[in-house]
Write an enzyme that holds these catalytic residues in place. Structure first.
Site, PDB file in Angstrom:
ATOM      1  CG  LEU A  17      -2.260  -0.660   1.175  1.00 44.54           C
ATOM      2  CD1 LEU A  17      -2.960  -0.523   2.523  1.00 44.54           C
ATOM      3  CD2 LEU A  17      -3.139  -0.102   0.073  1.00 44.54           C
ATOM      4  CG  ASP A  18       1.297   3.674  -3.432  1.00 42.98           C
ATOM      5  OD1 ASP A  18       2.279   2.913  -3.510  1.00 42.98           O
ATOM      6  OD2 ASP A  18       0.571   3.970  -4.402  1.00 42.98           O
ATOM      7  N   PRO A  19       2.252   5.016   0.738  1.00 39.21           N
ATOM      8  CG  PRO A  19       4.401   5.858   1.171  1.00 39.21           C
ATOM      9  CD  PRO A  19       3.594   5.132   0.115  1.00 39.21           C
ATOM     10  CG  LEU A  20       0.362   9.899  -0.584  1.00 43.76           C
ATOM     11  CD1 LEU A  20       0.341  10.626  -1.926  1.00 43.76           C
ATOM     12  CD2 LEU A  20       0.242  10.893   0.562  1.00 43.76           C
ATOM     13  CB  ALA A  21      -3.158   3.922   0.050  1.00 45.55           C
TER      14      ALA A  21
END
Length: 244
Positions: free
Chosen positions: A56-60
């Protein structure tokens, strides 16, 4: 087996499946490192295998399956399962990373976009589709991560990949923002879908919010926050495990 060798009784070495609700701002790698450190500290271990089943991306935010010990052998099994997400696409603007990691580079008017048009175009993105991963992704090419090339200002050709989207539904359409729910196969980039959706509308779009709600039968409602794990991780009743 060596008769003098003590049997492994540590539950985390034997293997656990942890459902973690990843917070915004944390990378999946940071979550893995945090959990590995806590286990090593508590049990006095020099090393233990800990891995995640799908970045999961940091922004998710949302569901991250963490495997420990012998259960890390099954990471690919969990990773291959269908994933579900909710999130928001912001139309009328694009970014190089297809999300909020980079600044807006183009803007488009949204006055001609209608809910009916948006719903119609979603049909182009269900079933088996082709998409290019974002240039700002962790995929390797010639030994380098694509995001490393992008940040260095280098351009590179990215091959399309076939993925499967079983559900793509829009809700709460309040232009320029559109909320969605998606169910898709392993390897699907929701950022790319947001970008391609905007392009298909003869407009522009980028991903402005994302939350993973499920991986196969595992749901974020049953996940722990990192704070909950840190407080309770010695109690195995707090460690969701498909074998228990």
């Amino acid at each position: 087996m060596d008769p003098n060798q003590k049997p492994i009784t540590n539950p985390y070495l034997l293997g656990q499946v942890l459902l973690i609700d990843k917070p915004l701002g944390w990378s999946s790698f940071q979550v893995v490192n945090k959990i590995r450190w806590l286990i090593k500290q508590e049990y006095g271990l020099k090393k233990i295998k800990v891995g995640h089943a799908g970045t999961l991306d940091p922004l998710a935010s949302g569901l991250l399956i963490i495997c420990t010990g012998k259960e890390t052998k099954n990471i690919n099994v969990y990773q291959a399962q269908e994933k579900e997400y909710t999130g928001t696409i912001t139309l009328g603007a694009t970014t190089p990373s297809y999300d909020l990691e980079t600044e807006i580079d183009q803007r488009f008017p949204t006055t001609e976009l209608t809910p009916e048009l948006l719903q119609k175009v979603t049909q182009q993105f269900t079933g088996e589709i082709l998409q290019k991963p974002p240039i700002y992704s962790a995929i390797k090419k010639d030994g380098k991560r694509l995001y490393e090339l992008a940040r260095a200002g280098e351009t590179t050709e990215i091959k399309e990949r076939q993925v499967t989207v079983t559900t793509f539904k829009l809700s709460n359409i309040k232009l320029p923002k559109v909320d969605f729910k998606i169910a898709c196969s392993k390897g699907t980039y929701i950022r790319s879908l947001a970008h391609d959706f905007g392009t298909a509308l003869d407009n522009g779009g980028h991903l402005s919010a994302l939350r993973r709600t499920a991986i196969g039968e595992y749901r974020v409602e049953n996940a722990m926050t990192l704070e909950e794990f840190e407080a309770n991780f010695m109690n195995l009743n707090h460690c969701p495990n498909p074998e228990s």
